[in-house]
Design a protein around this motif. Structure first.
Motif, PDB file in Angstrom:
ATOM      1  N   VAL A  99       0.845  -1.200   0.000  1.00 30.85           N
ATOM      2  CA  VAL A  99       0.000   0.000   0.000  1.00 30.85           C
ATOM      3  C   VAL A  99       0.878   1.247   0.000  1.00 30.85           C
ATOM      4  O   VAL A  99       0.633   2.197  -0.765  1.00 30.85           O
ATOM      5  CB  VAL A  99      -0.974   0.010   1.203  1.00 30.85           C
ATOM      6  N   ILE A 100       1.904   1.258   0.831  1.00 29.53           N
ATOM      7  CA  ILE A 100       2.798   2.421   0.886  1.00 29.53           C
ATOM      8  C   ILE A 100       3.527   2.606  -0.433  1.00 29.53           C
ATOM      9  O   ILE A 100       3.617   3.721  -0.961  1.00 29.53           O
ATOM     10  CB  ILE A 100       3.788   2.282   2.065  1.00 29.53           C
ATOM     11  N   THR A 152      -3.647   0.604  -5.084  1.00 25.91           N
ATOM     12  CA  THR A 152      -3.752   1.002  -3.677  1.00 25.91           C
ATOM     13  C   THR A 152      -5.142   0.697  -3.126  1.00 25.91           C
ATOM     14  O   THR A 152      -5.275   0.130  -2.036  1.00 25.91           O
ATOM     15  CB  THR A 152      -3.447   2.505  -3.520  1.00 25.91           C
ATOM     16  N   LEU A 153      -6.168   1.047  -3.874  1.00 24.55           N
ATOM     17  CA  LEU A 153      -7.532   0.802  -3.406  1.00 24.55           C
ATOM     18  C   LEU A 153      -7.838  -0.692  -3.305  1.00 24.55           C
ATOM     19  O   LEU A 153      -8.508  -1.130  -2.361  1.00 24.55           O
ATOM     20  CB  LEU A 153      -8.531   1.489  -4.329  1.00 24.55           C
ATOM     21  N   ILE A 154      -7.353  -1.478  -4.246  1.00 25.38           N
ATOM     22  CA  ILE A 154      -7.566  -2.922  -4.190  1.00 25.38           C
ATOM     23  C   ILE A 154      -6.852  -3.515  -2.978  1.00 25.38           C
ATOM     24  O   ILE A 154      -7.409  -4.360  -2.261  1.00 25.38           O
ATOM     25  CB  ILE A 154      -7.104  -3.590  -5.499  1.00 25.38           C
ATOM     26  N   LEU A 211     -12.881  -1.976  -3.514  1.00 22.87           N
ATOM     27  CA  LEU A 211     -12.543  -2.949  -4.548  1.00 22.87           C
ATOM     28  C   LEU A 211     -13.105  -2.525  -5.905  1.00 22.87           C
ATOM     29  O   LEU A 211     -12.401  -2.562  -6.916  1.00 22.87           O
ATOM     30  CB  LEU A 211     -13.060  -4.330  -4.159  1.00 22.87           C
ATOM     31  N   VAL A 212     -14.345  -2.087  -5.936  1.00 19.96           N
ATOM     32  CA  VAL A 212     -14.958  -1.661  -7.207  1.00 19.96           C
ATOM     33  C   VAL A 212     -14.268  -0.416  -7.750  1.00 19.96           C
ATOM     34  O   VAL A 212     -13.945  -0.341  -8.942  1.00 19.96           O
ATOM     35  CB  VAL A 212     -16.475  -1.425  -7.019  1.00 19.96           C
ATOM     36  N   LEU A 213     -14.016   0.568  -6.886  1.00 21.46           N
ATOM     37  CA  LEU A 213     -13.312   1.779  -7.334  1.00 21.46           C
ATOM     38  C   LEU A 213     -11.896   1.466  -7.794  1.00 21.46           C
ATOM     39  O   LEU A 213     -11.409   2.024  -8.788  1.00 21.46           O
ATOM     40  CB  LEU A 213     -13.273   2.815  -6.211  1.00 21.46           C
TER      41      LEU A 213
END
Length: 101
Positions: free
Chosen positions: A13-14, A50-52, A76-78
């Motif tokens: 993520v980072i 990152t969003l996933i 997840l969708v975004l």
């Protein structure tokens, strides 16, 4: 096992967040429209990743309350939308870049 997964997902993520900021900066600072589009597409890919990853953290590492599942599903969708839009734009601008040379 869960701690290792938490550290790996946190590091990813980072990394993807830093790459997203980097490509956003490069996209805004370049004068060439094709390069601006390529950097913007790479930023979308990193933002989608990152969003996933955040959705995976929400769904895998914490207890399954209704709110966490809903927030994870929205992330997840975004994230998938940003990832696929970035991949589509990247292929589009890559074709423009190769035809301009």
């Amino acid at each position: 096992m869960e701690s290792a997964l938490q550290w790996i997902l946190g590091a990813l993520v980072i990394l993807s967040s830093v790459l997203s900021v980097f490509f956003s900066y490069r996209s805004r600072r370049t004068a060439n429209a094709v390069l601006r589009g390529l950097y913007g597409a790479r930023m979308n890919i990193c933002l989608g990743s990152t969003l996933i990853l955040l959705a995976l953290i929400q769904m895998l590492l914490f207890s399954g309350s209704t709110l966490r599942v809903i927030v994870g599903a929205v992330f997840l969708v975004l994230g998938l939308f940003n990832l696929f839009a970035g991949m589509r734009n990247h292929s589009h601008f890559t074709k423009h870049r190769s035809s301009a040379q």
